[in-house]
Scaffold this motif. Structure first.
Motif, PDB file in Angstrom:
ATOM      1  N   ILE A  98      19.150 -10.864  -0.003  1.00 37.93           N
ATOM      2  CA  ILE A  98      18.233 -10.224   0.939  1.00 37.93           C
ATOM      3  C   ILE A  98      17.898 -11.192   2.083  1.00 37.93           C
ATOM      4  O   ILE A  98      17.942 -10.832   3.271  1.00 37.93           O
ATOM      5  N   LYS A  99      17.586 -12.420   1.747  1.00 40.52           N
ATOM      6  CA  LYS A  99      17.267 -13.413   2.781  1.00 40.52           C
ATOM      7  C   LYS A  99      18.472 -13.684   3.682  1.00 40.52           C
ATOM      8  O   LYS A  99      18.322 -13.889   4.897  1.00 40.52           O
ATOM      9  N   GLU A 100      19.646 -13.683   3.105  1.00 40.70           N
ATOM     10  CA  GLU A 100      20.872 -13.914   3.874  1.00 40.70           C
ATOM     11  C   GLU A 100      21.054 -12.820   4.921  1.00 40.70           C
ATOM     12  O   GLU A 100      21.330 -13.105   6.090  1.00 40.70           O
ATOM     13  N   TYR A 101      20.889 -11.559   4.522  1.00 41.69           N
ATOM     14  CA  TYR A 101      21.045 -10.458   5.472  1.00 41.69           C
ATOM     15  C   TYR A 101      19.899 -10.435   6.487  1.00 41.69           C
ATOM     16  O   TYR A 101      20.110 -10.117   7.667  1.00 41.69           O
ATOM     17  N   GLN A 102      18.686 -10.754   6.041  1.00 37.83           N
ATOM     18  CA  GLN A 102      17.569 -10.814   6.986  1.00 37.83           C
ATOM     19  C   GLN A 102      17.822 -11.865   8.058  1.00 37.83           C
ATOM     20  O   GLN A 102      17.500 -11.666   9.236  1.00 37.83           O
ATOM     21  N   ALA A 103      18.416 -12.988   7.673  1.00 39.39           N
ATOM     22  CA  ALA A 103      18.723 -14.049   8.635  1.00 39.39           C
ATOM     23  C   ALA A 103      19.751 -13.595   9.664  1.00 39.39           C
ATOM     24  O   ALA A 103      19.829 -14.152  10.770  1.00 39.39           O
ATOM     25  N   GLN A 104      20.551 -12.567   9.299  1.00 36.77           N
ATOM     26  CA  GLN A 104      21.542 -12.002  10.216  1.00 36.77           C
ATOM     27  C   GLN A 104      20.966 -10.854  11.056  1.00 36.77           C
ATOM     28  O   GLN A 104      21.698 -10.168  11.771  1.00 36.77           O
ATOM     29  N   GLY A 105      19.652 -10.648  10.940  1.00 32.12           N
ATOM     30  CA  GLY A 105      19.007  -9.603  11.725  1.00 32.12           C
ATOM     31  C   GLY A 105      19.023  -8.235  11.089  1.00 32.12           C
ATOM     32  O   GLY A 105      18.711  -7.230  11.749  1.00 32.12           O
ATOM     33  N   ALA A 106      19.357  -8.156   9.806  1.00 31.42           N
ATOM     34  CA  ALA A 106      19.417  -6.872   9.115  1.00 31.42           C
ATOM     35  C   ALA A 106      18.074  -6.554   8.466  1.00 31.42           C
ATOM     36  O   ALA A 106      17.319  -7.455   8.092  1.00 31.42           O
ATOM     37  N   LYS A 107      17.785  -5.274   8.330  1.00 33.83           N
ATOM     38  CA  LYS A 107      16.672  -4.862   7.489  1.00 33.83           C
ATOM     39  C   LYS A 107      17.228  -4.567   6.100  1.00 33.83           C
ATOM     40  O   LYS A 107      18.385  -4.148   5.961  1.00 33.83           O
ATOM     41  N   ALA A 108      16.412  -4.812   5.088  1.00 34.07           N
ATOM     42  CA  ALA A 108      16.888  -4.667   3.716  1.00 34.07           C
ATOM     43  C   ALA A 108      15.820  -4.023   2.856  1.00 34.07           C
ATOM     44  O   ALA A 108      14.627  -4.275   3.021  1.00 34.07           O
ATOM     45  N   ASN A 109      16.266  -3.179   1.930  1.00 38.57           N
ATOM     46  CA  ASN A 109      15.358  -2.524   1.009  1.00 38.57           C
ATOM     47  C   ASN A 109      16.056  -2.344  -0.329  1.00 38.57           C
ATOM     48  O   ASN A 109      17.223  -1.937  -0.382  1.00 38.57           O
ATOM     49  N   VAL A 110      15.349  -2.655  -1.408  1.00 31.60           N
ATOM     50  CA  VAL A 110      15.888  -2.487  -2.753  1.00 31.60           C
ATOM     51  C   VAL A 110      15.021  -1.480  -3.496  1.00 31.60           C
ATOM     52  O   VAL A 110      13.789  -1.630  -3.564  1.00 31.60           O
ATOM     53  N   LEU A 111      15.642  -0.487  -4.055  1.00 29.88           N
ATOM     54  CA  LEU A 111      14.955   0.482  -4.907  1.00 29.88           C
ATOM     55  C   LEU A 111      15.024   0.009  -6.351  1.00 29.88           C
ATOM     56  O   LEU A 111      16.122  -0.212  -6.881  1.00 29.88           O
ATOM     57  N   TYR A 112      13.868  -0.199  -6.968  1.00 31.91           N
ATOM     58  CA  TYR A 112      13.831  -0.480  -8.404  1.00 31.91           C
ATOM     59  C   TYR A 112      13.928   0.872  -9.101  1.00 31.91           C
ATOM     60  O   TYR A 112      13.019   1.691  -9.025  1.00 31.91           O
ATOM     61  N   GLY A 113      15.045   1.102  -9.779  1.00 40.56           N
ATOM     62  CA  GLY A 113      15.414   2.438 -10.213  1.00 40.56           C
ATOM     63  C   GLY A 113      14.776   2.952 -11.474  1.00 40.56           C
ATOM     64  O   GLY A 113      15.181   4.009 -11.968  1.00 40.56           O
ATOM     65  N   VAL A 114      13.804   2.252 -12.022  1.00 33.92           N
ATOM     66  CA  VAL A 114      13.082   2.696 -13.214  1.00 33.92           C
ATOM     67  C   VAL A 114      11.610   2.845 -12.839  1.00 33.92           C
ATOM     68  O   VAL A 114      11.063   1.979 -12.151  1.00 33.92           O
ATOM     69  N   PRO A 115      10.951   3.934 -13.240  1.00 36.40           N
ATOM     70  CA  PRO A 115       9.520   4.047 -12.929  1.00 36.40           C
ATOM     71  C   PRO A 115       8.769   2.788 -13.350  1.00 36.40           C
ATOM     72  O   PRO A 115       8.994   2.261 -14.447  1.00 36.40           O
ATOM     73  N   PRO A 116       7.887   2.268 -12.490  1.00 35.16           N
ATOM     74  CA  PRO A 116       7.284   0.954 -12.753  1.00 35.16           C
ATOM     75  C   PRO A 116       6.340   0.958 -13.943  1.00 35.16           C
ATOM     76  O   PRO A 116       5.463   1.824 -14.056  1.00 35.16           O
ATOM     77  N   GLY A 117       6.540   0.008 -14.823  1.00 37.41           N
ATOM     78  CA  GLY A 117       5.616  -0.188 -15.931  1.00 37.41           C
ATOM     79  C   GLY A 117       4.515  -1.152 -15.526  1.00 37.41           C
ATOM     80  O   GLY A 117       4.696  -2.004 -14.649  1.00 37.41           O
ATOM     81  N   ILE A 118       3.369  -1.027 -16.167  1.00 42.01           N
ATOM     82  CA  ILE A 118       2.250  -1.919 -15.867  1.00 42.01           C
ATOM     83  C   ILE A 118       2.645  -3.376 -16.104  1.00 42.01           C
ATOM     84  O   ILE A 118       2.205  -4.281 -15.389  1.00 42.01           O
ATOM     85  N   SER A 119       3.501  -3.608 -17.085  1.00 40.58           N
ATOM     86  CA  SER A 119       3.895  -4.980 -17.427  1.00 40.58           C
ATOM     87  C   SER A 119       4.690  -5.654 -16.310  1.00 40.58           C
ATOM     88  O   SER A 119       4.871  -6.877 -16.330  1.00 40.58           O
ATOM     89  N   HIS A 120       5.193  -4.879 -15.339  1.00 42.32           N
ATOM     90  CA  HIS A 120       6.054  -5.439 -14.292  1.00 42.32           C
ATOM     91  C   HIS A 120       5.347  -5.628 -12.957  1.00 42.32           C
ATOM     92  O   HIS A 120       5.985  -6.033 -11.979  1.00 42.32           O
ATOM     93  N   LEU A 121       4.058  -5.327 -12.891  1.00 40.19           N
ATOM     94  CA  LEU A 121       3.382  -5.320 -11.594  1.00 40.19           C
ATOM     95  C   LEU A 121       3.478  -6.655 -10.869  1.00 40.19           C
ATOM     96  O   LEU A 121       3.793  -6.708  -9.677  1.00 40.19           O
ATOM     97  N   ASN A 122       3.186  -7.744 -11.559  1.00 39.31           N
ATOM     98  CA  ASN A 122       3.175  -9.050 -10.896  1.00 39.31           C
ATOM     99  C   ASN A 122       4.564  -9.446 -10.400  1.00 39.31           C
ATOM    100  O   ASN A 122       4.698 -10.035  -9.314  1.00 39.31           O
ATOM    101  N   ARG A 123       5.595  -9.124 -11.188  1.00 35.52           N
ATOM    102  CA  ARG A 123       6.951  -9.491 -10.769  1.00 35.52           C
ATOM    103  C   ARG A 123       7.406  -8.638  -9.585  1.00 35.52           C
ATOM    104  O   ARG A 123       8.080  -9.131  -8.678  1.00 35.52           O
ATOM    105  N   LEU A 124       7.052  -7.358  -9.590  1.00 35.51           N
ATOM    106  CA  LEU A 124       7.401  -6.501  -8.465  1.00 35.51           C
ATOM    107  C   LEU A 124       6.656  -6.941  -7.204  1.00 35.51           C
ATOM    108  O   LEU A 124       7.241  -6.993  -6.112  1.00 35.51           O
ATOM    109  N   ALA A 125       5.379  -7.268  -7.370  1.00 37.48           N
ATOM    110  CA  ALA A 125       4.606  -7.771  -6.229  1.00 37.48           C
ATOM    111  C   ALA A 125       5.182  -9.091  -5.726  1.00 37.48           C
ATOM    112  O   ALA A 125       5.247  -9.341  -4.510  1.00 37.48           O
ATOM    113  N   GLY A 126       5.620  -9.928  -6.660  1.00 37.04           N
ATOM    114  CA  GLY A 126       6.191 -11.217  -6.275  1.00 37.04           C
ATOM    115  C   GLY A 126       7.442 -11.066  -5.432  1.00 37.04           C
ATOM    116  O   GLY A 126       7.693 -11.879  -4.526  1.00 37.04           O
TER     117      GLY A 126
END
Length: 464
Positions: A98-126
């Motif tokens: 993601i950082k590599e493409y951003q450095a090339q002027g690209a926009k980037a988005n990743v879809l986390y394909g599983v409905p978010p569990g409460i246990s993953h909030l901090n990692r997703l926010a990170g």
């Protein structure tokens, strides 16, 4: 808790030092082998199709879980990088890319394909805190999950993007377009959108019923079902004025590899399917969505490596293949194994033992034949026909570390065309599951002067 550090990856430099320049006749077996020439061709066909049809594309990384192949999926010069992952570990490992493409002027988005569990909030926010606002989209299919999305918004002080998962018939995840739970989900998401905690990206569907198809027409019909379901979800649950006047057009994201591959049948060169009822109906569904300020995005994952399941789905017209090639020739992922014993008369059918069982091949079935893999033409005697069910050898059954070869045609009793110590490469049924058995891929190039020489080693991400 972040447990990713408990799944350390092997050192790529050490792997390349050990394997680079080695022949497939020398490396340990079983091994996972990728043909980069076939990967490049499979990815080129997909990117050419979305460009000609003027639709967006989102690449799933769960099949291969590597940085190198992800670059081929989106294109090295891509300015709109859209990805999907199935684990938080994949999300974390995508950060350098993601950082590599951003450095090339690209926009980037990743879809986390599983409905978010409460246990993953901090990692997703990170992830958002590391690579920036707008880089993460969440998959939601129940109002309760929006509380988690709102917490991530608060943690990161950003607006969190969400897709609303729509069930188009597969019943794995998602809500039906006109179900009361879908209505409640949309209303709750709109309320959070008004407070700028969420942004509704659109409606998402994955219809793996398409794996049961056997023709390009069935694949196109299945894609149309997905598009119509997502369009219905948007029209039924959003007032027409809200839909028409959104500052960003709503997106419907559809596809499994068979349905995603089927868009290649709409290309100008696909003369045998371009005028069929199925193709015309698919075009109509796309045009209908566009009229309602809805943009279309196709998503797919296993198409770069291909596998026996994709061959059996037969979702592409053969006009999209290079002259003289077969659908099987698109399979870029093979399992390298060795014949360890022969049993010419032990049973009614001649058999042979290989050192690749379910822990190397997996136990995934394929609807077109009974086995766990097909022996490819590589290193086989001249005249061996891997494309014909009457002529080819399959992995008939597996135990943990053993596989048994047999003619697919049980009526054949002539000797198998293999011998002790011979190396073979097996086309797997399901590349996603088979790949999970290995920590890295040995990369060869069938377009090079010596297609058996390891040109690179790609490390595969592990864990959750």
């Amino acid at each position: 808790m972040d447990t990713s550090h408990f799944f350390p990856l092997p050192d790529k430099a050490a792997l390349t030092s050990a394997f680079l320049g080695k022949s497939l006749q020398e490396v340990p077996v079983p091994s996972a082998v990728l043909d980069v020439a076939k990967i490049q061709e499979n990815c080129r066909l997909m990117l050419d199709a979305v460009q000609e049809l003027d639709v967006a594309f989102r690449a799933h990384v769960k099949t291969h879980k590597t940085l190198e192949l992800t670059r081929y999926q989106v294109g090295h010069d891509c300015k709109d990088v859209r990805l999907i992952c199935s684990t938080i570990a994949e999300l974390d490992h995508l950060i350098p890319l993601i950082k590599e493409y951003q450095a090339q002027g690209a926009k980037a988005n990743v879809l986390y394909g599983v409905p978010p569990g409460i246990s993953h909030l901090n990692r997703l926010a990170g992830f958002i805190q590391t690579v920036g606002a707008g880089t993460l989209t969440l998959m939601t299919d129940h109002p309760a999950q929006l509380d988690a999305a709102e917490q991530i918004s608060i943690l990161t002080n950003t607006t969190v993007k969400v897709f609303l998962k729509t069930d188009s018939g597969y019943h794995r995840a998602g809500q039906l377009p006109k179900d009361k739970t879908m209505e409640a989900l949309v209303q709750a998401a709109l309320a959070l959108e008004a407070r700028e905690h969420l942004e509704i990206t659109g409606f998402y569907s994955h219809n793996s019923l398409s794996y049961g198809g056997s023709s390009p027409l069935e694949a196109m019909d299945n894609l149309r079902i997905e598009i119509d379901a997502c369009t219905l979800a948007a029209q039924h649950n959003l007032p027409s004025d809200v839909l028409a006047n959104r500052p960003k057009p709503l997106v419907i994201s559809c596809g499994a590899s068979p349905t995603a591959l089927s868009i290649q049948n709409l290309l100008s060169k696909s003369v045998d399917t371009v005028s069929t009822v199925s193709a015309d109906a698919l075009r109509t569904s796309l045009a209908t969505a566009k009229k309602h300020n809805i943009h279309f995005e196709i998503h797919a994952g296993v198409y770069p490596t291909f596998d026996m399941q994709q061959v059996s789905a037969a979702s592409r017209s053969d006009t999209n293949l290079r002259p003289g090639t077969h659908f099987h020739d698109s399979i870029a992922f093979t399992v390298l194994s060795e014949v360890c014993s022969e049993y010419p008369t032990r049973t009614e059918n001649p058999e042979a033992l290989i050192n690749a069982g379910c822990l190397a091949l997996a136990r995934e079935p394929c609807k077109s034949y009974r086995g766990h893999g097909v022996v490819s033409p590589w290193n086989m005697l001249t005249g061996y026909d891997a494309y014909s069910p009457d002529q080819r050898v399959i992995v008939d059954r597996v135990s943990q570390e053993h596989g048994i070869l047999q003619w697919e045609n049980r009526g054949r009793n002539d000797p198998l065309p293999v011998e002790y110590s011979q190396r073979i490469r097996i086309w797997p049924n399901h590349a996603c599951i088979t790949g999970a058995q290995f920590g890295w891929y040995l990369v060869v190039d069938s377009e090079s002067e010596d297609e058996d020489i390891v040109k690179d080693v790609w490390v595969r991400w592990r864990g959750w």
